[in-house]
Design an enzyme around this catalytic site. Sequence first.
Site, mmCIF file in Angstrom:
data_model
loop_
_atom_site.group_PDB
_atom_site.id
_atom_site.type_symbol
_atom_site.label_atom_id
_atom_site.label_comp_id
_atom_site.label_asym_id
_atom_site.label_seq_id
_atom_site.Cartn_x
_atom_site.Cartn_y
_atom_site.Cartn_z
ATOM 1 N N CYS A 157 0.855 -1.204 0.000
ATOM 2 C CA CYS A 157 0.000 0.000 0.000
ATOM 3 C C CYS A 157 0.883 1.244 0.000
ATOM 4 O O CYS A 157 0.593 2.223 -0.695
ATOM 5 C CB CYS A 157 -0.923 0.020 1.219
ATOM 6 N N ASN B 80 0.945 -15.820 -6.389
ATOM 7 C CA ASN B 80 1.087 -16.721 -5.252
ATOM 8 C C ASN B 80 -0.084 -16.448 -4.312
ATOM 9 O O ASN B 80 -0.431 -15.285 -4.081
ATOM 10 C CB ASN B 80 2.420 -16.481 -4.537
ATOM 11 N N HIS C 34 -0.660 -9.237 -5.781
ATOM 12 C CA HIS C 34 0.335 -8.816 -6.768
ATOM 13 C C HIS C 34 0.520 -9.905 -7.806
ATOM 14 O O HIS C 34 0.480 -11.089 -7.500
ATOM 15 C CB HIS C 34 1.674 -8.472 -6.104
ATOM 16 N N HIS D 287 3.079 -11.392 -10.549
ATOM 17 C CA HIS D 287 4.487 -11.439 -10.955
ATOM 18 C C HIS D 287 4.567 -11.593 -12.473
ATOM 19 O O HIS D 287 3.918 -12.482 -13.038
ATOM 20 C CB HIS D 287 5.186 -12.663 -10.350
HETATM 21 P P1 DGP Z 1 5.226 -13.174 -2.918
HETATM 22 O O1 DGP Z 1 6.145 -14.262 -2.473
HETATM 23 O O2 DGP Z 1 4.329 -13.614 -4.075
HETATM 24 O O3 DGP Z 1 4.446 -12.546 -1.788
HETATM 25 O O4 DGP Z 1 6.171 -12.077 -3.560
HETATM 26 C C1 DGP Z 1 6.527 -10.901 -2.923
HETATM 27 C C2 DGP Z 1 7.626 -10.292 -3.725
HETATM 28 O O5 DGP Z 1 7.734 -8.952 -3.325
HETATM 29 C C3 DGP Z 1 8.992 -10.929 -3.536
HETATM 30 O O6 DGP Z 1 9.441 -11.454 -4.779
HETATM 31 C C4 DGP Z 1 9.903 -9.797 -3.087
HETATM 32 C C5 DGP Z 1 9.092 -8.568 -3.394
HETATM 33 N N1 DGP Z 1 9.240 -7.484 -2.435
HETATM 34 C C6 DGP Z 1 9.065 -7.552 -1.099
HETATM 35 N N2 DGP Z 1 9.255 -6.362 -0.535
HETATM 36 C C7 DGP Z 1 9.536 -5.504 -1.555
HETATM 37 C C8 DGP Z 1 9.827 -4.110 -1.595
HETATM 38 O O7 DGP Z 1 9.854 -3.382 -0.604
HETATM 39 N N3 DGP Z 1 10.073 -3.579 -2.829
HETATM 40 C C9 DGP Z 1 10.039 -4.337 -3.965
HETATM 41 N N4 DGP Z 1 10.293 -3.727 -5.117
HETATM 42 N N5 DGP Z 1 9.760 -5.654 -3.955
HETATM 43 C C10 DGP Z 1 9.526 -6.219 -2.746
#
Ligand code: DGP
Length: 114
Positions: free
Chosen positions: A6, A84, A97, A99
Amino acid sequence: MDCIFCKIARGELASDTVYENNAVRAFRDIHPKAPVHVLVIPKQHIESIAHLETDHNEIISALIYTAKDIAAKIGLKGYKLVFNVGREGGQVIDHLHLHILGGWGEGVEKKAEV
Ligand code: DGP
Protein backbone atom coordinates in the site's frame (compact mmCIF):
# COMPACT_ATOMS: atom_id res chain seq x y z
CA MET A 1 -2.80 0.37 7.21
CA ASP A 2 0.71 -0.96 7.74
CA CYS A 3 1.01 -2.69 4.36
CA ILE A 4 4.29 -2.29 2.50
CA PHE A 5 2.66 -2.58 -0.94
CA CYS A 6 0.00 0.00 0.00
CA LYS A 7 2.88 2.35 0.84
CA ILE A 8 4.56 1.59 -2.50
CA ALA A 9 1.20 2.04 -4.27
CA ARG A 10 0.81 5.50 -2.71
CA GLY A 11 4.41 6.46 -3.47
CA GLU A 12 5.32 6.70 0.23
CA LEU A 13 7.98 4.00 -0.19
CA ALA A 14 10.41 4.13 -3.10
CA SER A 15 10.11 1.58 -5.88
CA ASP A 16 11.58 1.12 -9.35
CA THR A 17 8.24 1.89 -10.98
CA VAL A 18 7.85 1.03 -14.65
CA TYR A 19 4.18 1.99 -15.01
CA GLU A 20 1.43 3.63 -12.97
CA ASN A 21 -2.13 4.79 -13.44
CA ASN A 22 -4.95 5.51 -11.00
CA ALA A 23 -5.74 1.82 -10.46
CA VAL A 24 -2.40 -0.01 -10.59
CA ARG A 25 1.35 0.37 -10.11
CA ALA A 26 4.01 -1.87 -11.68
CA PHE A 27 7.54 -1.95 -10.26
CA ARG A 28 10.62 -4.16 -10.33
CA ASP A 29 10.85 -6.87 -7.71
CA ILE A 30 13.53 -6.19 -5.12
CA HIS A 31 14.61 -9.87 -5.18
CA PRO A 32 14.29 -10.78 -8.87
CA LYS A 33 13.77 -14.44 -9.69
CA ALA A 34 14.23 -13.89 -13.44
CA PRO A 35 16.21 -11.45 -15.65
CA VAL A 36 12.99 -9.40 -15.84
CA HIS A 37 10.81 -9.54 -12.72
CA VAL A 38 8.08 -6.94 -12.39
CA LEU A 39 5.20 -6.88 -9.89
CA VAL A 40 1.83 -5.40 -10.80
CA ILE A 41 -0.34 -4.38 -7.85
CA PRO A 42 -3.74 -2.78 -7.46
CA LYS A 43 -3.69 0.49 -5.55
CA GLN A 44 -6.69 -0.76 -3.60
CA HIS A 45 -5.73 -3.15 -0.81
CA ILE A 46 -6.89 -6.70 -1.55
CA GLU A 47 -5.13 -9.42 0.39
CA SER A 48 -4.92 -12.14 -2.24
CA ILE A 49 -6.76 -13.96 -5.01
CA ALA A 50 -8.51 -15.89 -2.24
CA HIS A 51 -10.05 -12.60 -1.06
CA LEU A 52 -11.51 -11.55 -4.42
CA GLU A 53 -15.12 -10.49 -4.58
CA THR A 54 -17.31 -10.04 -7.64
CA ASP A 55 -16.79 -6.27 -7.73
CA HIS A 56 -13.05 -6.81 -8.21
CA ASN A 57 -13.50 -7.80 -11.86
CA GLU A 58 -12.12 -4.52 -13.17
CA ILE A 59 -9.06 -4.66 -10.94
CA ILE A 60 -8.11 -8.16 -12.02
CA SER A 61 -8.62 -7.19 -15.62
CA ALA A 62 -6.40 -4.13 -15.13
CA LEU A 63 -3.61 -6.24 -13.58
CA ILE A 64 -3.59 -8.68 -16.48
CA TYR A 65 -3.81 -6.07 -19.26
CA THR A 66 -1.09 -4.01 -17.57
CA ALA A 67 1.14 -7.08 -17.40
CA LYS A 68 0.53 -7.82 -21.08
CA ASP A 69 1.35 -4.25 -22.11
CA ILE A 70 4.52 -4.09 -19.99
CA ALA A 71 5.74 -7.43 -21.36
CA ALA A 72 5.14 -6.20 -24.91
CA LYS A 73 6.95 -2.90 -24.29
CA ILE A 74 9.95 -4.65 -22.75
CA GLY A 75 9.97 -7.02 -25.72
CA LEU A 76 9.42 -10.25 -23.85
CA LYS A 77 8.63 -12.97 -26.35
CA GLY A 78 7.42 -15.30 -23.63
CA TYR A 79 6.86 -14.90 -19.93
CA LYS A 80 5.15 -16.29 -16.87
CA LEU A 81 2.38 -14.52 -14.97
CA VAL A 82 2.10 -15.79 -11.39
CA PHE A 83 -0.17 -15.10 -8.44
CA ASN A 84 1.09 -16.72 -5.25
CA VAL A 85 -1.88 -17.33 -2.96
CA GLY A 86 -1.49 -17.81 0.79
CA ARG A 87 1.60 -18.92 2.74
CA GLU A 88 1.38 -22.46 1.38
CA GLY A 89 1.28 -20.95 -2.11
CA GLY A 90 4.43 -18.93 -1.48
CA GLN A 91 2.74 -15.59 -0.80
CA VAL A 92 4.81 -13.46 1.58
CA ILE A 93 3.26 -10.01 1.05
CA ASP A 94 -0.45 -9.90 1.86
CA HIS A 95 -1.36 -7.41 -0.86
CA LEU A 96 -2.46 -8.86 -4.18
CA HIS A 97 0.34 -8.82 -6.77
CA LEU A 98 0.93 -10.33 -10.16
CA HIS A 99 4.49 -11.44 -10.95
CA ILE A 100 5.75 -10.95 -14.52
CA LEU A 101 8.76 -13.24 -14.99
CA GLY A 102 10.76 -13.37 -18.19
CA GLY A 103 13.80 -12.26 -20.09
CA TRP A 104 15.50 -15.63 -20.40
CA GLY A 105 15.61 -15.37 -24.18
CA GLU A 106 18.06 -13.44 -26.26
CA GLY A 107 17.79 -9.74 -26.91
CA VAL A 108 16.01 -8.63 -23.77
CA GLU A 109 17.71 -6.01 -21.68
CA LYS A 110 17.42 -6.60 -17.94
CA LYS A 111 16.93 -2.92 -17.33
CA ALA A 112 14.78 -2.25 -20.36
CA GLU A 113 12.77 0.91 -20.02
CA VAL A 114 9.04 0.71 -20.50
P1 DGP B 1 5.23 -13.17 -2.92
O1 DGP B 1 6.14 -14.26 -2.47
O2 DGP B 1 4.33 -13.61 -4.08
O3 DGP B 1 4.45 -12.55 -1.79
O4 DGP B 1 6.17 -12.08 -3.56
C1 DGP B 1 6.53 -10.90 -2.92
C2 DGP B 1 7.63 -10.29 -3.72
O5 DGP B 1 7.73 -8.95 -3.33
C3 DGP B 1 8.99 -10.93 -3.54
O6 DGP B 1 9.44 -11.45 -4.78
C4 DGP B 1 9.90 -9.80 -3.09
C5 DGP B 1 9.09 -8.57 -3.39
N1 DGP B 1 9.24 -7.48 -2.44
C6 DGP B 1 9.07 -7.55 -1.10
N2 DGP B 1 9.26 -6.36 -0.54
C7 DGP B 1 9.54 -5.50 -1.55
C8 DGP B 1 9.83 -4.11 -1.60
O7 DGP B 1 9.85 -3.38 -0.60
N3 DGP B 1 10.07 -3.58 -2.83
C9 DGP B 1 10.04 -4.34 -3.97
N4 DGP B 1 10.29 -3.73 -5.12
N5 DGP B 1 9.76 -5.65 -3.96
C10 DGP B 1 9.53 -6.22 -2.75
